[in-house]
Design an enzyme around this catalytic site. Structure first.
Site, PDB file in Angstrom:
ATOM      1  N   HIS A  94       0.845  -1.210   0.000  1.00  0.00           N
ATOM      2  CA  HIS A  94       0.000   0.000   0.000  1.00  0.00           C
ATOM      3  C   HIS A  94       0.875   1.254   0.000  1.00  0.00           C
ATOM      4  CE1 HIS A  94      -2.695  -2.875   2.309  1.00  0.00           C
ATOM      5  NE2 HIS A  94      -3.476  -2.505   1.310  1.00  0.00           N
ATOM      6  N   VAL A 102       4.534  -5.807  -4.558  1.00  0.00           N
ATOM      7  CA  VAL A 102       5.684  -5.767  -3.643  1.00  0.00           C
ATOM      8  C   VAL A 102       5.759  -7.127  -2.948  1.00  0.00           C
ATOM      9  CG1 VAL A 102       6.706  -4.616  -1.639  1.00  0.00           C
ATOM     10  CG2 VAL A 102       5.402  -3.284  -3.330  1.00  0.00           C
TER      11      VAL A 102
END
Ligand code: PAF
Length: 283
Positions: A34, A173
Site C-alpha cells: 500500500h 511488492v
C-alpha cells in the site's frame, strides 16, 4: 493530514480543493505494498487521499469479513509519516445507508478466476470504487498488480462509464522469499508462512517455461500445478493462464499462448486464501 469519518464533511471540502488529486483505495491494515501506492500518489499529484474501508459488499461470507485484520491507529501513523493529505475512513452505514440501491456490474470480466469462487465480489469492488471516484474526483487512482483481475475490472468500469480518472497500476511488492505482501499474510501460521512462497515459485515456473519457448497453455498450467502440488499445505483453487485484457483462458481452442498473458493463482493454506499473478509478454 486530515482524517474524515464523515463523507458529508468531505463533500463540503472537496469542491474547494484545487490541483490534481491522487486516490489510493485500501481496506486498511497497511503494508509496504500500500505504501508503494501512497508514495506514488503523493509524488505525482498536488494532493493525496487514502480511502480506508473494509467493504462488506465484496466479502461473500461474514466470517472472512470479520477475520479481516484492522489497525486504524497504526495505519494513520504510517500515512501521516508518508505525508498523505487526507484520509477517508467512513463507517459502513455512511457508505451504504439503508436506502442504498445502486450496484455497478462489470459483466464478463467479473465472472472467471476470483469471480467464479466469490460471486458478487467484483460487483462489490466496482460499486465501492465508483463511489470513491465520484466522491474524490481524482486525476489518478492507484491500484496494485497483486489484485490483477481487480485492475482489469476497474479499468473496464472507468472506460465504460467515461470516468476521467487515470488508473495507475503499480508492481506487486514481495517479501525477500517471493511472497506477495497481503494483509491476509498475518493470518498464516509460521508453518503456512514458510510454505506460502510456493505461489511465487509456481508463477516463476510459468514465466520460465514460456521464456524457454513453451506455447501450449495446458503445459504451462500443468507446470504451475506440479509446483503447487509438491507443497502439502497448499490447496490450489485455480492455476490460470489467461489473456491479460479479456481474461479468457489461453489456448481453449488452439493451445496457443500469445500477446500479454496473466498467469494467476488462488491457493488456500488452511483458512487463509492467497492470490498472486504475473504478467508475461509473449512474442
Ligand atoms: O484492493 C482492495 O483493497 C479493495 O478491493 C478496494 C480496491 C480498496 C475496494 O474495496
Amino acid at each position: 493530514m486530515k482524517v474524515f469519518t464523515s463523507l458529508e464533511e468531505w463533500k463540503r471540502l472537496r469542491p474547494g480543493l484545487t490541483g490534481s488529486l491522487g486516490l489510493v483505495p485500501t481496506m486498511g491494515f497497511l503494508h509496504e505494498g500500500h505504501l508503494s501506492l501512497t508514495r506514488r500518489a503523493v509524488a505525482e499529484n498536488d494532493l493525496s487521499v487514502v480511502w480506508i474501508f473494509v467493504n462488506p459488499k465484496q466479502f461473500g461470507d461474514g466470517a472472512d469479513l470479520e477475520a479481516y485484520p484492522r489497525d486504524m491507529e497504526r495505519d494513520l501513523a504510517l500515512l501521516e509519516a508518508g505525508r498523505v493529505d487526507y484520509v477517508l475512513a467512513p463507517p459502513a452505514g455512511e457508505v451504504y445507508p439503508p436506502d442504498f440501491q445502486t450496484l455497478v456490474t462489470v459483466e464478463a470480466l467479473s465472472k472467471p478466476l476470483e469471480g467464479a469462487g466469490r460471486p458478487g465480489h467484483f460487483q462489490g469492488v466496482a460499486t465501492v470504487v465508483a463511489k470513491m471516484i465520484s466522491l474524490t474526483q481524482p486525476a489518478r487512482a492507484y491500484f496494485g498488480q497483486k489484485d490483477g483481475q481487480q485492475c482489469v475490472v476497474v479499468r473496464r468500469m472507468v472506460a465504460d462509464l467515461s470516468m476521467l480518472t487515470e488508473i495507475v497500476v503499480c508492481p506487486t511488492v514481495r517479501d525477500a522469499d517471493g511472497l506477495a505482501l497481503s494483509s491476509r499474510n498475518v493470518r498464516l501460521t509460521p508453518e503456512q508462512r514458510r510454505a506460502a512462497p510456493v505461489l511465487h515459485r509456481a508463477l516463476s515456473a510459468a514465466q520460465e517455461s514460456i521464456a524457454a519457448g513453451e506455447r501450449n497453455a495446458d503445459t504451462v498450467r500443468l507446470k504451475m500445478r506440479a509446483v503447487l502440488d509438491a507443497e502439502p499445505l497448499a490447496h490450489t483453487e485455480y492455476a490460470s493462464l489467461a489473456d491479460a485484457e479479456s481474461l479468457e483462458e489461453c489456448g481453449t481452442e488452439t493451445g496457443a499462448v500469445t500477446g500479454t498473458v496473466m498467469a494467476s493463482l488462488a491457493v488456500r493454506f488452511g483458512e487463509v486464501r492467497l492470490i498472486d499473478n504475473v504478467l508475461i509478454e509473449v512474442d
